[in-house]
Design a protein around this motif. Structure first.
Motif, PDB file in Angstrom:
ATOM      1  N   MET A  82      -4.596  -1.949  11.354  1.00 32.69           N
ATOM      2  CA  MET A  82      -5.999  -2.359  11.400  1.00 32.69           C
ATOM      3  C   MET A  82      -6.772  -1.815  10.203  1.00 32.69           C
ATOM      4  SD  MET A  82      -6.978  -2.317  15.488  1.00 32.69           S
ATOM      5  CE  MET A  82      -7.097  -0.561  15.589  1.00 32.69           C
ATOM      6  N   ARG A  83      -6.419  -0.597   9.781  1.00 31.36           N
ATOM      7  CA  ARG A  83      -7.132   0.009   8.658  1.00 31.36           C
ATOM      8  C   ARG A  83      -6.965  -0.775   7.366  1.00 31.36           C
ATOM      9  NH1 ARG A  83      -5.263   6.082  10.253  1.00 31.36           N
ATOM     10  NH2 ARG A  83      -6.921   6.488  11.790  1.00 31.36           N
ATOM     11  N   LEU A  84      -5.868  -1.522   7.250  1.00 26.93           N
ATOM     12  CA  LEU A  84      -5.637  -2.297   6.040  1.00 26.93           C
ATOM     13  C   LEU A  84      -6.651  -3.433   5.899  1.00 26.93           C
ATOM     14  CD1 LEU A  84      -1.734  -2.535   6.163  1.00 26.93           C
ATOM     15  CD2 LEU A  84      -3.138  -0.991   4.786  1.00 26.93           C
ATOM     16  N   LYS A  85      -7.287  -3.802   7.003  1.00 28.22           N
ATOM     17  CA  LYS A  85      -8.281  -4.875   6.955  1.00 28.22           C
ATOM     18  C   LYS A  85      -9.568  -4.431   6.260  1.00 28.22           C
ATOM     19  CE  LYS A  85      -6.315  -8.269   9.241  1.00 28.22           C
ATOM     20  NZ  LYS A  85      -6.161  -9.623   8.658  1.00 28.22           N
ATOM     21  N   MET A  86      -9.828  -3.131   6.289  1.00 34.81           N
ATOM     22  CA  MET A  86     -11.084  -2.596   5.769  1.00 34.81           C
ATOM     23  C   MET A  86     -10.789  -1.524   4.722  1.00 34.81           C
ATOM     24  SD  MET A  86     -13.502  -4.088   7.588  1.00 34.81           S
ATOM     25  CE  MET A  86     -13.805  -4.849   9.193  1.00 34.81           C
ATOM     26  N   GLY A  87     -11.005  -1.832   3.461  1.00 33.25           N
ATOM     27  CA  GLY A  87     -10.821  -0.820   2.433  1.00 33.25           C
ATOM     28  C   GLY A  87     -11.984   0.148   2.465  1.00 33.25           C
ATOM     29  N   LEU A  88     -11.726   1.420   2.160  1.00 33.01           N
ATOM     30  CA  LEU A  88     -12.798   2.418   2.166  1.00 33.01           C
ATOM     31  C   LEU A  88     -12.696   3.298   0.928  1.00 33.01           C
ATOM     32  CD1 LEU A  88     -15.191   3.818   3.520  1.00 33.01           C
ATOM     33  CD2 LEU A  88     -13.566   5.195   4.826  1.00 33.01           C
ATOM     34  N   PRO A 108       0.738   4.146  -2.213  1.00 38.35           N
ATOM     35  CA  PRO A 108       0.414   3.598  -0.882  1.00 38.35           C
ATOM     36  C   PRO A 108       0.971   2.189  -0.685  1.00 38.35           C
ATOM     37  CG  PRO A 108      -1.494   4.690  -1.815  1.00 38.35           C
ATOM     38  CD  PRO A 108      -0.477   4.612  -2.914  1.00 38.35           C
ATOM     39  N   LEU A 109       0.956   1.381  -1.752  1.00 38.61           N
ATOM     40  CA  LEU A 109       1.535   0.048  -1.670  1.00 38.61           C
ATOM     41  C   LEU A 109       3.034   0.122  -1.411  1.00 38.61           C
ATOM     42  CD1 LEU A 109      -0.185  -1.838  -4.642  1.00 38.61           C
ATOM     43  CD2 LEU A 109      -0.438  -2.358  -2.215  1.00 38.61           C
ATOM     44  N   GLN A 110       3.678   1.066  -2.080  1.00 34.72           N
ATOM     45  CA  GLN A 110       5.120   1.197  -1.948  1.00 34.72           C
ATOM     46  C   GLN A 110       5.517   1.629  -0.530  1.00 34.72           C
ATOM     47  OE1 GLN A 110       6.998   0.041  -4.062  1.00 34.72           O
ATOM     48  NE2 GLN A 110       9.057   0.808  -3.642  1.00 34.72           N
ATOM     49  N   LEU A 111       4.754   2.540   0.033  1.00 35.30           N
ATOM     50  CA  LEU A 111       5.042   2.978   1.404  1.00 35.30           C
ATOM     51  C   LEU A 111       4.917   1.811   2.379  1.00 35.30           C
ATOM     52  CD1 LEU A 111       3.179   6.415   1.425  1.00 35.30           C
ATOM     53  CD2 LEU A 111       5.649   6.041   1.356  1.00 35.30           C
ATOM     54  N   ARG A 112       3.895   1.004   2.166  1.00 38.52           N
ATOM     55  CA  ARG A 112       3.714  -0.163   3.025  1.00 38.52           C
ATOM     56  C   ARG A 112       4.850  -1.162   2.828  1.00 38.52           C
ATOM     57  NH1 ARG A 112      -1.148  -4.626   2.642  1.00 38.52           N
ATOM     58  NH2 ARG A 112      -0.620  -5.786   4.510  1.00 38.52           N
ATOM     59  N   SER A 113       5.295  -1.334   1.573  1.00 38.76           N
ATOM     60  CA  SER A 113       6.390  -2.262   1.300  1.00 38.76           C
ATOM     61  C   SER A 113       7.675  -1.819   1.988  1.00 38.76           C
ATOM     62  CB  SER A 113       6.636  -2.370  -0.212  1.00 38.76           C
ATOM     63  OG  SER A 113       5.538  -2.980  -0.848  1.00 38.76           O
ATOM     64  N   LYS A 114       7.958  -0.528   1.947  1.00 40.20           N
ATOM     65  CA  LYS A 114       9.167  -0.016   2.593  1.00 40.20           C
ATOM     66  C   LYS A 114       9.136  -0.263   4.100  1.00 40.20           C
ATOM     67  CE  LYS A 114      10.500   3.560  -0.724  1.00 40.20           C
ATOM     68  NZ  LYS A 114      10.726   5.020  -0.926  1.00 40.20           N
ATOM     69  N   GLU A 115       7.955  -0.061   4.706  1.00 43.76           N
ATOM     70  CA  GLU A 115       7.820  -0.337   6.139  1.00 43.76           C
ATOM     71  C   GLU A 115       8.085  -1.809   6.422  1.00 43.76           C
ATOM     72  OE1 GLU A 115       4.081   0.907   7.662  1.00 43.76           O
ATOM     73  OE2 GLU A 115       4.481   3.046   7.423  1.00 43.76           O
ATOM     74  N   GLY A 116       7.562  -2.672   5.533  1.00 42.28           N
ATOM     75  CA  GLY A 116       7.756  -4.114   5.706  1.00 42.28           C
ATOM     76  C   GLY A 116       9.206  -4.522   5.543  1.00 42.28           C
ATOM     77  N   ILE A 117       9.882  -3.907   4.586  1.00 42.01           N
ATOM     78  CA  ILE A 117      11.297  -4.224   4.367  1.00 42.01           C
ATOM     79  C   ILE A 117      12.121  -3.818   5.580  1.00 42.01           C
ATOM     80  CG2 ILE A 117      13.338  -3.636   2.981  1.00 42.01           C
ATOM     81  CD1 ILE A 117      11.370  -3.347   0.575  1.00 42.01           C
ATOM     82  N   ASN A 142       4.677  -3.692  -7.196  1.00 44.83           N
ATOM     83  CA  ASN A 142       3.546  -2.836  -6.852  1.00 44.83           C
ATOM     84  C   ASN A 142       2.988  -2.115  -8.071  1.00 44.83           C
ATOM     85  OD1 ASN A 142       3.689  -3.535  -4.149  1.00 44.83           O
ATOM     86  ND2 ASN A 142       5.066  -1.853  -3.630  1.00 44.83           N
ATOM     87  N   LYS A 143       3.865  -1.679  -8.973  1.00 46.36           N
ATOM     88  CA  LYS A 143       3.393  -1.023 -10.203  1.00 46.36           C
ATOM     89  C   LYS A 143       2.599  -1.995 -11.058  1.00 46.36           C
ATOM     90  CE  LYS A 143       5.687   2.088 -12.459  1.00 46.36           C
ATOM     91  NZ  LYS A 143       6.736   2.831 -13.190  1.00 46.36           N
ATOM     92  N   GLN A 182      -4.773  -3.046  -1.384  1.00 41.58           N
ATOM     93  CA  GLN A 182      -4.346  -3.633  -0.107  1.00 41.58           C
ATOM     94  C   GLN A 182      -5.032  -4.973   0.171  1.00 41.58           C
ATOM     95  OE1 GLN A 182      -1.916  -2.266   1.345  1.00 41.58           O
ATOM     96  NE2 GLN A 182      -1.929  -0.096   0.856  1.00 41.58           N
ATOM     97  N   ASN A 183      -5.886  -5.404  -0.763  1.00 43.10           N
ATOM     98  CA  ASN A 183      -6.620  -6.668  -0.623  1.00 43.10           C
ATOM     99  C   ASN A 183      -7.344  -6.750   0.724  1.00 43.10           C
ATOM    100  OD1 ASN A 183      -7.545  -9.140  -1.610  1.00 43.10           O
ATOM    101  ND2 ASN A 183      -5.884 -10.271  -0.655  1.00 43.10           N
ATOM    102  N   PRO A 184      -8.237  -5.794   1.009  1.00 42.64           N
ATOM    103  CA  PRO A 184      -8.913  -5.764   2.311  1.00 42.64           C
ATOM    104  C   PRO A 184      -9.887  -6.917   2.486  1.00 42.64           C
ATOM    105  CG  PRO A 184      -9.939  -4.213   0.804  1.00 42.64           C
ATOM    106  CD  PRO A 184      -8.723  -4.736   0.095  1.00 42.64           C
TER     107      PRO A 184
END
Length: 268
Positions: A82-88, A108-117, A142-143, A182-184
């Protein structure tokens, strides 16, 4: 419905109620400035819609079908999503001191990508060739995204610098790039210039103005009255945990209807 719609948002800390039922909506591409004295509920409001604090009552909906309802119970992984919907963007930058500007944006993008993979390919071995190939591909992408975002905020020549090697304004611009990565749906700012001197404040406000021109939907808690007047499409004045008044900038700043708004602006 509006692009973002919030209904009856309430938040208490113990016996102290901070938000007393906030109803608020905004359209896509709109920039809304939130002003008011300290203790009025502005930061708590932002933290609730970013799910850093969980509201006690109320709903938050986004046009794409996302909905939060305080009546429901959410697992930690659901809250992270849910937090990805709202950038802060925080007032104190909150960069990782051990990482460069580029790493602060892409890790942070890489961590999210690993979870997605791992979610997409649950039977991949972390040590397997296919897993390593997917992670390597994600890192390259991501880089590149992080490099592009840092260039967009004017930091092409500072990507290898650590936070301690950057000015406050530069650190805040890195934080903006990280939030954008994260393109919120909505990019939120909590007093983004309060820790900066006037010269560095101008750097950050210019970036926010450029994001407005790009059509970003933004909610900005600010003490910069001139910025709120010139850049925002609408102004909210918070007092005592409610939206005391809202309207177009010129109306709020030249002919406020609430005595509380008038008194606040007279002091600012």
């Amino acid at each position: 419905m509006a692009y973002l719609e919030i209904k009856n948002l309430k938040k208490s800390f113990g016996d102290t109620q901070v938000l007393h039922g906030i109803d608020f909506s905004m359209e896509k591409g709109e920039v809304v400035a939130v002003i008011g004295a300290s203790g009025g509920g502005k930061t708590t409001f932002l933290r609730c819609i970013n799910f850093l604090e969980m509201a006690n009552e109320g709903t938050i909906e986004i046009e794409d079908g996302f909905k939060f309802d305080a009546k429901n119970t959410y697992k930690p992984k659901d809250i992270r999503s849910m937090r990805l919907k709202m950038g802060l963007v925080f007032q104190s930058f909150n960069l990782f001191p051990q990482y460069t500007a580029l790493q602060n944006v892409y890790i942070p993008l890489q961590l999210r990508s690993k979870e997605g993979i791992k979610a997409q390919y649950p039977f991949f071995s972390r040590l397997g060739k296919k897993y390593r190939e997917e992670v390597k591909k994600a890192l390259t992408e991501n880089k590149k995204r992080a490099e592009d975002l840092l260039a967009d905020v004017g930091l092409s020549d500072k990507m290898g610098n650590y936070p301690c090697q950057l000015s406050g304004g530069q650190q805040q611009r890195v934080a903006i790039a990280r939030a954008l990565a994260q393109n919120p749906a909505v990019l939120c700012f909590d007093e983004p210039t309060s820790a900066l001197d006037p010269e560095l404040t101008g750097e950050v406000l210019r970036v926010i103005s450029e994001l407005k021109e790009q059509g970003r939907t933004m909610l900005v808690v600010t003490h910069e009255m001139e910025f709120a007047r010139k850049v925002s499409d609408r102004v909210l004045f918070f007092a005592d945990g409610v939206i005391e008044e809202e309207g177009a900038p010129e109306q709020i700043f030249t002919s406020p209807k609430s005595p509380k708004t008038a008194a606040f602006l007279k002091l600012n």
